[in-house]
Design an enzyme around this catalytic site. Structure first.
Site, PDB file in Angstrom:
ATOM      1  N   ASP A  10       0.870  -1.180   0.000  1.00 48.60           N
ATOM      2  CA  ASP A  10       0.000   0.000   0.000  1.00 48.60           C
ATOM      3  C   ASP A  10       0.900   1.221   0.000  1.00 48.60           C
ATOM      4  O   ASP A  10       2.093   1.133   0.304  1.00 48.60           O
ATOM      5  CB  ASP A  10      -0.885   0.001   1.260  1.00 48.60           C
ATOM      6  N   SER A  11       0.306   2.378  -0.289  1.00 46.80           N
ATOM      7  CA  SER A  11       1.078   3.608  -0.239  1.00 46.80           C
ATOM      8  C   SER A  11       1.490   3.973   1.191  1.00 46.80           C
ATOM      9  O   SER A  11       2.345   4.815   1.381  1.00 46.80           O
ATOM     10  CB  SER A  11       0.237   4.744  -0.819  1.00 46.80           C
ATOM     11  N   TYR A  42      -0.285   8.531  -2.536  1.00 50.72           N
ATOM     12  CA  TYR A  42      -0.254   8.279  -3.976  1.00 50.72           C
ATOM     13  C   TYR A  42      -1.435   9.008  -4.654  1.00 50.72           C
ATOM     14  O   TYR A  42      -1.379   9.337  -5.831  1.00 50.72           O
ATOM     15  CB  TYR A  42      -0.413   6.782  -4.276  1.00 50.72           C
ATOM     16  N   CYS A  73      -4.152  -1.005  -2.115  1.00 50.46           N
ATOM     17  CA  CYS A  73      -4.258   0.447  -2.259  1.00 50.46           C
ATOM     18  C   CYS A  73      -5.156   0.687  -3.459  1.00 50.46           C
ATOM     19  O   CYS A  73      -4.889   0.163  -4.546  1.00 50.46           O
ATOM     20  CB  CYS A  73      -2.863   1.024  -2.504  1.00 50.46           C
ATOM     21  N   ASN A  74      -6.220   1.422  -3.252  1.00 53.47           N
ATOM     22  CA  ASN A  74      -7.148   1.659  -4.360  1.00 53.47           C
ATOM     23  C   ASN A  74      -6.498   2.442  -5.489  1.00 53.47           C
ATOM     24  O   ASN A  74      -6.712   2.148  -6.663  1.00 53.47           O
ATOM     25  CB  ASN A  74      -8.375   2.421  -3.855  1.00 53.47           C
ATOM     26  N   THR A  75      -5.704   3.449  -5.120  1.00 53.65           N
ATOM     27  CA  THR A  75      -5.091   4.288  -6.148  1.00 53.65           C
ATOM     28  C   THR A  75      -4.137   3.454  -7.001  1.00 53.65           C
ATOM     29  O   THR A  75      -4.172   3.511  -8.237  1.00 53.65           O
ATOM     30  CB  THR A  75      -4.333   5.454  -5.478  1.00 53.65           C
ATOM     31  N   GLU A 157      -4.254   9.069   9.140  1.00 52.91           N
ATOM     32  CA  GLU A 157      -2.809   8.954   9.411  1.00 52.91           C
ATOM     33  C   GLU A 157      -2.469   9.637  10.739  1.00 52.91           C
ATOM     34  O   GLU A 157      -1.596   9.196  11.470  1.00 52.91           O
ATOM     35  CB  GLU A 157      -1.987   9.589   8.276  1.00 52.91           C
ATOM     36  N   CYS A 189     -11.010   3.619  -0.630  1.00 52.31           N
ATOM     37  CA  CYS A 189      -9.658   4.013  -0.214  1.00 52.31           C
ATOM     38  C   CYS A 189      -9.361   3.215   1.044  1.00 52.31           C
ATOM     39  O   CYS A 189     -10.224   3.085   1.919  1.00 52.31           O
ATOM     40  CB  CYS A 189      -9.633   5.509   0.070  1.00 52.31           C
ATOM     41  N   THR A 190      -8.150   2.692   1.111  1.00 53.66           N
ATOM     42  CA  THR A 190      -7.841   1.767   2.209  1.00 53.66           C
ATOM     43  C   THR A 190      -7.874   2.418   3.589  1.00 53.66           C
ATOM     44  O   THR A 190      -7.967   1.719   4.591  1.00 53.66           O
ATOM     45  CB  THR A 190      -6.458   1.145   1.987  1.00 53.66           C
ATOM     46  N   HIS A 191      -7.790   3.735   3.648  1.00 53.63           N
ATOM     47  CA  HIS A 191      -7.826   4.391   4.964  1.00 53.63           C
ATOM     48  C   HIS A 191      -9.238   4.483   5.538  1.00 53.63           C
ATOM     49  O   HIS A 191      -9.413   4.578   6.738  1.00 53.63           O
ATOM     50  CB  HIS A 191      -7.274   5.808   4.860  1.00 53.63           C
TER      51      HIS A 191
HETATM   52  N1  DGL Z   1      -3.890   3.889  -0.055  1.00 52.07           N
HETATM   53  C1  DGL Z   1      -4.519   4.930  -0.814  1.00 52.07           C
HETATM   54  C2  DGL Z   1      -5.781   4.375  -1.482  1.00 52.07           C
HETATM   55  O1  DGL Z   1      -6.331   3.376  -1.073  1.00 52.07           O
HETATM   56  C3  DGL Z   1      -4.873   6.123   0.034  1.00 52.07           C
HETATM   57  C4  DGL Z   1      -3.687   6.938   0.467  1.00 52.07           C
HETATM   58  C5  DGL Z   1      -2.941   7.572  -0.671  1.00 52.07           C
HETATM   59  O2  DGL Z   1      -3.430   8.527  -1.281  1.00 52.07           O
HETATM   60  O3  DGL Z   1      -1.848   7.110  -0.917  1.00 52.07           O
HETATM   61  O4  DGL Z   1      -6.235   4.944  -2.440  1.00 52.07           O
END
Ligand code: DGL
Length: 274
Positions: A10-11, A42, A73-75, A157, A189-191
């Site tokens: 993940d990012s 990301y 990570c979705n992005t 975060e 988004c994973t967060h």
């Molecule tokens: N992990 C990213 C996602 O799921 C979110 C955090 C980021 O922008 O890197 O899209």
């Protein structure tokens, strides 16, 4: 091969929500997790940069001999899944297709007809249209409305996950989705699963009814389980899966987030350079 670990990246720290779901569904599997905490977020970056970052994360994990790769990570899933599938000689699972199919299933099974699925995600994920395409492959009837919710990432975060600030931010981002009559909300988004109850409550308050919220972490863990089974790659049931955490920077909030997602037994993270 079946004894090899799963590689998950993940990012940053948000992918630990996927690790939590994987560990609870697939307790025999060992996991190497890489959080690119030095380069998070990301979601605000260009596609070229995200492709480069995803390739370097995947390379660290493949060098460790993982049997399959999970892009938690979705992005990165929205931008780099096809590239990694083409380049790597191992199965690669992203979080978007599992999340989209869970949303389509819920949309089809509720008491009230649902015509629109709302997706909260990063700006980049929304811009790629990845959820629209993933839902479109499953149903021609459902419309996807994307809403970028960038401020929710730093709130998680920071560990700022209760009270007025996340509540007001969630309401502001949900407002256009509720206004458009979205009948299911995807946490794209994973967060965001960390803020799940705040988002659920805000959606109920704004709409005056219960709106189902889909957490793609759970759906992804189910998809990984199905993939391992279909390829005969599942770890033997006698194994107790181990967990290794790698990060590219060690932020102060890391152990807090690891504990929140994985409980007090979370291992310490090792810092690596990409
Ligand atoms: N992990 C990213 C996602 O799921 C979110 C955090 C980021 O922008 O890197 O899209």
């Amino acid at each position: 091969v079946s004894g090899a670990p799963l590689g998950v990246f993940d990012s940053g720290l948000g992918g630990l929500t996927v690790v939590r779901a994987l560990r609870s569904r697939l307790p025999h599997e060992s996991i190497v997790y890489l959080g690119d905490t030095a380069r998070v977020p990301y979601g605000t970056r260009s596609e070229d940069t995200i492709l480069r970052y995803a390739r370097s994360c995947a390379s660290v994990l493949t060098k460790r001999g993982v049997k399959a790769l999970v892009i938690a990570c979705n992005t990165a899933s929205a931008v780099a899944l096809d590239m990694l599938r083409a380049e790597l000689d191992l199965p690669v699972v992203g979080v978007i297709d599992p999340g989209a199919s869970a949303a389509v299933e819920i949309a089809a099974s509720g008491p009230k007809p649902v015509h629109k699925i709302g997706v909260l995600a990063t700006a980049r994920t929304v811009a790629t249209g990845a959820y629209t395409r993933a839902v479109g492959r499953l149903s021609t009837r459902l419309e996807v409305i994307g809403q970028a919710a960038p401020l929710l990432v730093p709130l998680v975060e920071e560990g700022w996950i209760e009270g007025d600030v996340p509540r007001l931010a969630a309401e502001r981002y949900l407002e256009p989705l509720i206004h458009a009559d979205a009948g299911v909300i995807v946490l794209g988004c994973t967060h965001y699963p960390v803020l799940r109850s705040i988002i659920e409550d805000a959606a109920a308050r704004l709409s005056g009814r219960h709106i189902p919220v889909v957490d793609s972490a759970e759906a992804t863990a189910a998809a990984v389980g199905a993939l391992l089974e279909s390829r005969g790659l599942g770890a033997p049931a006698s194994e107790r899966g181990s967990l290794e955490l790698l990060v590219t920077d060690l932020p102060a909030s890391f152990s807090q987030m690891a504990e929140r997602c994985l409980g007090t037994g979370a291992p310490a993270a090792t810092q690596i350079d990409l």
